[in-house]
Design a protein around this motif. Structure first.
Motif, PDB file in Angstrom:
ATOM      1  N   HIS A 177       0.827  -1.213   0.000  1.00  0.00           N
ATOM      2  CA  HIS A 177       0.000   0.000   0.000  1.00  0.00           C
ATOM      3  C   HIS A 177       0.862   1.265   0.000  1.00  0.00           C
ATOM      4  CE1 HIS A 177      -3.955  -1.782   0.076  1.00  0.00           C
ATOM      5  NE2 HIS A 177      -3.473  -2.705   0.897  1.00  0.00           N
ATOM      6  N   GLN A 178       2.051   1.183   0.577  1.00  0.00           N
ATOM      7  CA  GLN A 178       2.974   2.309   0.493  1.00  0.00           C
ATOM      8  C   GLN A 178       3.456   2.504  -0.944  1.00  0.00           C
ATOM      9  OE1 GLN A 178       2.757  -0.003   2.785  1.00  0.00           O
ATOM     10  NE2 GLN A 178       3.626   0.581   4.758  1.00  0.00           N
ATOM     11  N   ILE A 206      14.335   9.276   5.458  1.00  0.00           N
ATOM     12  CA  ILE A 206      13.726  10.551   5.089  1.00  0.00           C
ATOM     13  C   ILE A 206      12.213  10.405   5.005  1.00  0.00           C
ATOM     14  CG2 ILE A 206      15.786  11.305   3.849  1.00  0.00           C
ATOM     15  CD1 ILE A 206      14.332  10.680   1.236  1.00  0.00           C
ATOM     16  N   SER A 207      11.514  11.528   5.138  1.00  0.00           N
ATOM     17  CA  SER A 207      10.059  11.506   5.111  1.00  0.00           C
ATOM     18  C   SER A 207       9.541  11.493   3.679  1.00  0.00           C
ATOM     19  CB  SER A 207       9.495  12.728   5.838  1.00  0.00           C
ATOM     20  OG  SER A 207       9.687  13.905   5.065  1.00  0.00           O
ATOM     21  N   HIS A 208       8.298  11.112   3.546  1.00  0.00           N
ATOM     22  CA  HIS A 208       7.623  11.088   2.253  1.00  0.00           C
ATOM     23  C   HIS A 208       7.610  12.486   1.637  1.00  0.00           C
ATOM     24  CE1 HIS A 208       4.676   9.578  -0.688  1.00  0.00           C
ATOM     25  NE2 HIS A 208       3.987  10.688  -0.482  1.00  0.00           N
ATOM     26  N   ASP A 209       7.290  13.488   2.446  1.00  0.00           N
ATOM     27  CA  ASP A 209       7.257  14.861   1.940  1.00  0.00           C
ATOM     28  C   ASP A 209       8.624  15.324   1.474  1.00  0.00           C
ATOM     29  OD1 ASP A 209       4.564  15.112   2.326  1.00  0.00           O
ATOM     30  OD2 ASP A 209       4.719  16.208   4.221  1.00  0.00           O
ATOM     31  N   GLU A 210       9.666  15.021   2.259  1.00  0.00           N
ATOM     32  CA  GLU A 210      11.022  15.395   1.858  1.00  0.00           C
ATOM     33  C   GLU A 210      11.384  14.773   0.517  1.00  0.00           C
ATOM     34  OE1 GLU A 210      13.960  15.855   5.582  1.00  0.00           O
ATOM     35  OE2 GLU A 210      12.843  13.961   5.592  1.00  0.00           O
ATOM     36  N   GLU A 260       3.959   5.115   9.514  1.00  0.00           N
ATOM     37  CA  GLU A 260       4.871   6.257   9.604  1.00  0.00           C
ATOM     38  C   GLU A 260       5.330   6.632   8.202  1.00  0.00           C
ATOM     39  OE1 GLU A 260       8.087   5.621  12.302  1.00  0.00           O
ATOM     40  OE2 GLU A 260       6.775   5.282  14.025  1.00  0.00           O
ATOM     41  N   PRO A 261       5.272   7.901   7.822  1.00  0.00           N
ATOM     42  CA  PRO A 261       5.573   8.315   6.444  1.00  0.00           C
ATOM     43  C   PRO A 261       7.063   8.487   6.191  1.00  0.00           C
ATOM     44  CG  PRO A 261       4.907  10.219   7.716  1.00  0.00           C
ATOM     45  CD  PRO A 261       4.804   9.031   8.650  1.00  0.00           C
ATOM     46  N   PHE A 262       7.819   7.418   6.371  1.00  0.00           N
ATOM     47  CA  PHE A 262       9.270   7.484   6.214  1.00  0.00           C
ATOM     48  C   PHE A 262       9.774   6.327   5.352  1.00  0.00           C
ATOM     49  CE2 PHE A 262       8.532   9.854  10.111  1.00  0.00           C
ATOM     50  CZ  PHE A 262       9.346  10.959   9.940  1.00  0.00           C
ATOM     51  N   TYR A 263      10.951   6.564   4.754  1.00  0.00           N
ATOM     52  CA  TYR A 263      11.649   5.534   3.994  1.00  0.00           C
ATOM     53  C   TYR A 263      13.091   5.455   4.479  1.00  0.00           C
ATOM     54  CZ  TYR A 263       7.849   6.658   0.705  1.00  0.00           C
ATOM     55  OH  TYR A 263       6.634   6.909   0.137  1.00  0.00           O
ATOM     56  N   ILE A 322      -4.449   2.983   6.686  1.00  0.00           N
ATOM     57  CA  ILE A 322      -5.224   4.216   6.593  1.00  0.00           C
ATOM     58  C   ILE A 322      -4.436   5.400   7.139  1.00  0.00           C
ATOM     59  CG2 ILE A 322      -7.299   5.387   7.424  1.00  0.00           C
ATOM     60  CD1 ILE A 322      -8.688   2.611   7.329  1.00  0.00           C
ATOM     61  N   VAL A 323      -3.789   5.219   8.288  1.00  0.00           N
ATOM     62  CA  VAL A 323      -3.006   6.310   8.871  1.00  0.00           C
ATOM     63  C   VAL A 323      -1.824   6.664   7.974  1.00  0.00           C
ATOM     64  CG1 VAL A 323      -1.551   6.980  10.832  1.00  0.00           C
ATOM     65  CG2 VAL A 323      -3.716   5.783  11.225  1.00  0.00           C
ATOM     66  N   ASP A 324      -1.154   5.654   7.433  1.00  0.00           N
ATOM     67  CA  ASP A 324      -0.026   5.872   6.535  1.00  0.00           C
ATOM     68  C   ASP A 324      -0.461   6.686   5.315  1.00  0.00           C
ATOM     69  OD1 ASP A 324       2.885   4.241   6.146  1.00  0.00           O
ATOM     70  OD2 ASP A 324       2.030   5.061   4.316  1.00  0.00           O
TER      71      ASP A 324
END
Length: 432
Positions: free
Chosen positions: A62-63, A411-415, A359-362, A112-114
């Motif tokens: 899903h990510q 790093i975050s998804h937004d970054e 958590e929105p990280f990679y 859902i939270v992710d």
């Protein structure tokens, strides 16, 4: 993708194909679909999806959809939320409008939270939140998602044999570990919505894994209702999928590092960074890591939580890709689990992995290709580039994001999306 060998390209695109088979569209061309746990038909104005193998797919598939196919992921989440409206509960392992209750945990919550945390918010979050709270708080007799929740709430762990009544076939530790991940994800959302007391309770609950840690075995270990550990106990039992007390489809070693939401807390339990890293490396070197199943799927990426140890992630991921993902008939390490194993390969070959559901990280690693280009909404692109002189250059020497030096490996998804271009400089020797 550009660069890499022909075989690597075949592995990558085959993996992408596998990842896109399920979940699949359920509704007919006129929008009709079978309602969840009902003989009635519903009518959808979006693509209604089915085959939510969530114990598997909540970890990476899903990510991947969120990153590469957000229009599909948002419809998948809408489908999940509408299922809760139709029969009261979010899916665990849904199949064509029926809940199979396969595997354990509460995996809709992290998905859902992710998704929400990564900016895909065009769904009924109010209904989703109510359904998530319902499964996290309803007593066991009325809770099909968490039938063993009562003692979990009382003791912060699931005791061995209490729910199943049969210690030999009991999956108590596996159940609880999945609940901890789900509760950690829900805690974040509760905090955002102003439910501070619930958020605090959930956050504390998510740390209950500490109850299972045994200094004697150095692993998580099944625990009885009276607080004593299961004895005798062999942490290697379960390696071949045999029935083993406390763990589902694996041994204690396949589950001991599965605390993605509190890695720092687990490090402290194990006696610090050095002991943690050495033990994790021992698991990889001793074939205690199972690449064919989900519980330990993110293990190789844990090394990158520690400065100077990131090279271990790069080495292990490269080794695992080369050994277990090929173009031969047995070219994936096991059951693909509706695209989850392929999702691991696709992410890893691109040079990153979503290390904690919810958590929105990679976590970053060395990509196998010279260039990966991902189309983003509004005509934007994300480009991942690797500068190497030979295929044996698998170790990251330096990185830039958006042209600026990047020192961290998580790093975050937004970054990532705002950076535009992620570039790796690779060499043949580890950077320690």
């Amino acid at each position: 993708v550009k660069g890499g060998s022909d075989e690597q390209k075949r592995v990558f695109y085959t993996g992408l194909y596998h990842a896109l088979i399920h979940p699949n569209v359920l509704n007919d061309v006129n929008g009709q679909y079978p309602k969840m746990e009902s003989a009635e038909n519903g009518h959808s104005t979006y693509d209604r999806y089915t085959v939510f193998s969530l114990w598997d797919t909540y970890r990476n598939l899903h990510q991947l959809m969120t990153l590469v196919y957000p229009e599909r992921q948002i419809d998948m989440v809408r489908s999940m939320v509408d299922m809760s409206k139709e029969w009261g509960w979010l899916p665990k392992w849904e199949l064509y409008g029926r809940e199979t209750f396969t595997m354990e945990g509460d995996p809709s919550l992290p998905v859902i939270v992710d998704t929400w945390r990564k900016g895909l918010t065009d769904f009924d979050i109010d209904a989703a939140y109510e359904a998530m709270k319902r499964s996290a708080t309803t007593p066991g007799k009325d809770n099909p998602m968490r039938p063993d929740i009562d003692l979990y709430l009382e003791k912060a762990y699931v005791p061995l044999g209490v729910y199943s009544g049969d210690m030999s076939g009991d999956n108590s530790v596996s159940h609880a570990l999945e609940y901890y991940v789900a509760d950690a994800a829900l805690a974040w959302l509760a905090e955002q919505r102003g439910d501070t007391d619930l958020a605090r309770t959930l956050r504390q609950r998510s740390l209950g894994y500490k109850n299972y840690y045994s200094k004697e075995s150095g692993t998580l270990r099944p625990k009885l209702a009276d607080g004593t550990f299961l004895s005798p106990f062999d942490p290697r039992q379960g390696e071949n999928f045999e029935v083993v007390p406390g763990f589902h489809e694996g041994s204690a070693w396949n589950y001991t590092f599965f605390v993605p939401h509190d890695v720092d807390g687990l490090v402290k339990l194990m006696g610090g960074k050095r002991k943690f890293v050495d033990k994790l490396q021992m698991v990889m070197d001793s074939a205690l890591y199972d690449p064919a199943n989900e519980p330990d799927i993110a293990y190789p990426y844990l090394f990158s939580r520690f400065g100077g140890e990131e090279w271990r992630t790069q080495k292990e991921v490269n080794r695992l890709l080369g050994k277990y993902f090929t173009t031969k008939p047995d070219g994936i390490p096991g059951n693909d689990d509706t695209g989850t194993m392929s999702g691991w390969a696709v992410f890893s070959m691109m040079g990153m992995y979503p290390d904690c559901p919810g958590e929105p990280f990679y976590t970053l690693t060395s990509p196998v290709f010279d260039e990966v280009e991902i189309d983003l909404p509004e005509g934007r692109k994300l480009t991942i580039e690797a500068d190497r002189t030979s295929p044996s250059d698998i170790y990251i020497q330096s990185m830039t994001l958006g042209g600026k030096p990047l020192k961290k490996y998580r790093i975050s998804h937004d970054e990532l999306l705002k950076g535009g271009t992620l570039k790796f400089n690779l060499g043949p020797t580890p950077k320690k």
